[in-house]
Enzyme design. Structure first.
Site, PDB file in Angstrom:
ATOM      1  N   ASP A   1      -0.770   3.308   7.267  1.00 48.41           N
ATOM      2  CA  ASP A   1      -1.955   2.474   7.163  1.00 48.41           C
ATOM      3  C   ASP A   1      -2.853   2.567   8.381  1.00 48.41           C
ATOM      4  OD1 ASP A   1      -1.852   1.071   4.593  1.00 48.41           O
ATOM      5  OD2 ASP A   1       0.077   0.322   5.333  1.00 48.41           O
TER       6      ASP A   1
ATOM      7  N   GLU B   1      -2.508  -4.361  -6.688  1.00 48.23           N
ATOM      8  CA  GLU B   1      -1.467  -3.845  -5.807  1.00 48.23           C
ATOM      9  C   GLU B   1      -1.306  -4.874  -4.711  1.00 48.23           C
ATOM     10  OE1 GLU B   1      -2.130   0.833  -5.799  1.00 48.23           O
ATOM     11  OE2 GLU B   1      -1.972  -0.076  -3.820  1.00 48.23           O
TER      12      GLU B   1
END
Ligand SMILES: Cc1ncc(COP(=O)(O)O)c(C=O)c1O
Lengths: 266, 405
Positions: free
Chosen positions: A60, A49
């Site tokens: 995040d 990824e």
């Protein structure tokens, strides 16, 4: 996303699980990042990824936020990320799924991005802040270019949404292990088996589980429940510690080897 | 509350708005929408809200004919006095409404982002009143320039969580609040402070703020027997402006003018004139005009007023710009400081630096107002919180003692 599906199928037939490794494109520099991706692929990652940095990554935690900032400071743009994919493709055939937020892709152009990403050798893309509800145009663009689309599921997803996401994902379903942002955690969420059971009840897609998985032991535990185990912040942290040096690739590869042991059939 | 023509069922205002969030939040937004729509139809909820607005916030706020200001700028000016709301700004209208909705959802904890600290103070106030736990995210830079409001939030029982990422202002405080919400969505409601964010926030905040324009429209037409020629307000995220504009949208003869912050000048890149020079993008959950670079990275913004210092803007404003129903202009930090002093000297009203932007634009607006026409301006807040910033920017202190009449 045939390469991705094929690779998941092969693993499944062996009884292995996929180790899905997240790295930030352009961290610490674009040139270094390409080296690191190749090393991680060679060390046994089944899927890469590759994060495309965004200034405001609201799903995040601190590790990936900082990695994105380093990548942006090093001049990483969408074209630079696609270039990294091209470089990796010279030596590695590992499926690559690009992961980012919608705005950089909107700015680049949805159709143009899907076409250029597929052309560079990417297999799919995940846009974290794009749920199926707003994804019509994106899906058309991706389908036309032959780029896979992966959407996220969360512990809060209802059965209807699990079915919807299952239907729209090409490749695997990305199941977020916990309510929260990315980042290494000491413990796995205790309700993970129950979450996986709910997901399995609604979709027969391969399921990758991520967010907060960082150690070989955690990988082993999750591999008993899921088809793929996603490790991000732990790898990103290893890259951060090495800084802009050749050690980054070898340190990341070493971690990947230890993680990969956990996804092989015992 | 008004019958909303917009947005559509999925939160779109034309090409703008919508819901661009991580999957984790989708069920919470659905729950919020369902609860809010039920509240909007519920007589008991509306009665409770009306009581609080009257007895606690102090509504209706006055409409004030600012004659000396009007003489100075060269047109007839009326001020809608949101600065007289409890806590000193319009933000309380939304914070109380949403806190009541949070209560109804049974969520014991509330979070908020704040720039100027006014939304943080309003949320902390609503949480004290309704017995909710309250955490407010605030950029370190804003904690410095709006210190008074930090003390107020503490006193009200809220925790202020400093944000050290990015520009350390409103954008980054919003990122952190979103991250907190993703992690704690099951027991936490996020009281978004402006007409921004994913659907249904832009609609909910507009509806709770639209009392400003409904009152002002009724007050103005009762006093004057006509409508104003121009309705104007400052635009950060756009909640006081949208609250003011909304009742006038169907009045085709009434010009709507939003005033953004041009900071050190739009040509310097240090500004937050989002609608004036941005282009459409996605930030914080909706599609709207956005200050971004050629690669789709969000640009840092600057304004002397913390409450306008934000690179995004509410999607309904983007739609109104696109349709031409509203116009958007911008004024610089220096011009805003002139407006700040002008209202203080002419009317004895010290405005917030945010509202000072709308004041400062009056001089430019005046020649375009037809004779016999009036300008209605939303005075969104009072300036107590801005004393330190203004004093250091103007070099006042004792030197100003006695003034420059
Ligand atoms: C007094 C005042 N006016 C205006 C604003 C800007 O917000 P909005 O554009 O949502 O009204 C703020 C924000 O903090 C404020 O405190």
């Amino acid at each position: 996303m045939t390469r991705l599906m094929r690779s998941l199928e092969v693993l499944r037939s062996k009884g292995d699980r996929a180790l899905i490794c997240y790295l930030m494109a352009g961290d610490p520099t674009p040139a270094r990042a390409a080296e690191i991706v190749v090393a991680v692929a060679e060390a046994g990652a089944d899927v890469i990824e590759l994060g495309i940095p965004f200034s405001d990554p609201l799903a995040d935690g601190p590790s990936i936020q900082a990695a994105g900032q380093r990548a942006l400071n090093a001049g990483t743009t969408v074209p630079v990320c696609l270039d990294i994919v091209r470089q990796v493709r010279r030596t590695a055939d590992t499926p690559i799924v690009l992961m980012t937020y919608l705005n950089p892709i909107l700015s680049y152009g949805l159709q143009r991005f899907a076409a250029d990403a597929a052309d560079a050798g990417a297999d799919g893309a995940i846009l974290v802040d794009l749920t199926p509800d707003e994804a019509e145009e994106w899906q058309e663009a991706a389908a036309a270019a032959g780029l896979g689309t992966v959407f996220l599921l969360a512990p809060t997803s209802t059965p209807e949404r699990i079915r919807l996401v299952g239907r729209l994902c090409t490749g695997f379903v990305y199941c977020v292990a916990r309510t929260g942002v990315t980042g290494a955690r000491v413990d796995l969420p205790p309700d993970l088996p129950e979450l996986l059971a709910r997901v399995r009840a609604e979709t027969d897609r391969p399921v990758g589980v991520g967010f907060g998985i960082s150690t070989p032991e955690q990988v082993r535990t999750v591999a008993e429940l899921a088809d793929g185990v996603i490790v991000g912040s732990a790898l990103v942290n290893v890259v951060a510690e090495a800084g802009d040096s050749p050690d980054a690739a070898s340190a990341a590869a070493e971690l990947v080897r230890s993680l990969k042991a956990g996804t092989r059939r015992a | 509350m008004p019958d909303a023509l917009m947005p559509d069922a999925r939160g779109h205002f034309g090409a703008f708005g919508g819901r661009y969030v991580p999957e984790t939040l989708v069920p919470a937004l659905d729950e919020l929408l369902a609860t809010y729509l039920a509240c909007r139809e519920d007589a008991a909820f509306l009665a409770r809200l009306a009581d609080i607005q009257r007895d606690y916030v102090g509504r209706p706020t006055p409409l004030y004919h600012a004659r000396r200001l009007g003489d100075k700028v060269g047109c007839d000016v009326y001020l809608k006095r949101e600065d007289l709301c409890h806590t000193g700004a319009h933000k309380i209208n939304n914070a109380l409404g949403q806190a009541l909705v949070a209560k109804r959802m049974g969520k014991p904890r509330v979070i908020a982002e704040t720039g100027a600290g006014q939304h943080g103070v309003a949320t902390a106030t609503a949480c004290a009143l309704l017995d909710l736990r309250c955490d407010v995210y605030m950029g370190e830079e804003d904690i410095r320039r709006q210190a008074l409001n930090v003390h107020r939030m503490h006193l009200l029982g809220a925790r202020v969580l400093p944000v050290t990422s990015g520009t350390r202002t409103l954008k980054d405080a919003t990122n952190e609040a979103m991250r907190d919400w993703v992690a704690n969505v099951r027991d936490t409601h996020y009281i978004v402070g402006s007409v921004v964010g994913p659907h249904p926030f832009p609609m909910i905040v507009r509806d709770f703020q639209s009392i400003i324009g409904r009152e002002a429209r009724a007050q103005f037409s009762e006093a004057m027997g006509r409508l104003p020629s121009v309705v104007t307000a400052c635009v950060g995220g756009g909640s006081n402006a949208m609250g003011m504009f909304h009742a006038f949208v169907p009045d085709a003869g009434v010009r709507l003018v939003g005033v953004e912050a041009a900071g050190r000048g739009v040509e310097t890149g240090e500004h937050c004139a989002t609608l004036s020079v941005g282009r459409p993008g996605v930030l914080h959950g909706s599609r709207s005009y956005l200050l971004q670079d050629g690669d789709g990275q969000v640009l840092p913004s600057h304004s002397i007023s913390a409450g306008l210092d934000y690179p995004g803007v509410g999607p309904e404003h983007s739609h109104m710009k696109e349709t031409g129903r509203a116009e958007y202009v911008s004024v610089t930090d220096d011009e805003a400081l002139v407006g700040f002093q002008m209202l203080s000297r002419t009317e004895g009203i010290i405005p917030a630096l945010e509202s000072s932007h709308a004041i400062a634009n009056l001089a430019a607006l005046a020649p375009t107002v037809p004779s016999g026409g009036s300008v209605l301006l939303c005075l969104s807040g009072r300036g107590d919180k801005d004393m330190e910033t203004a004093v250091s920017a103007l070099g006042l202190g004792n030197a100003l003692n006695g003034g420059q009449r």
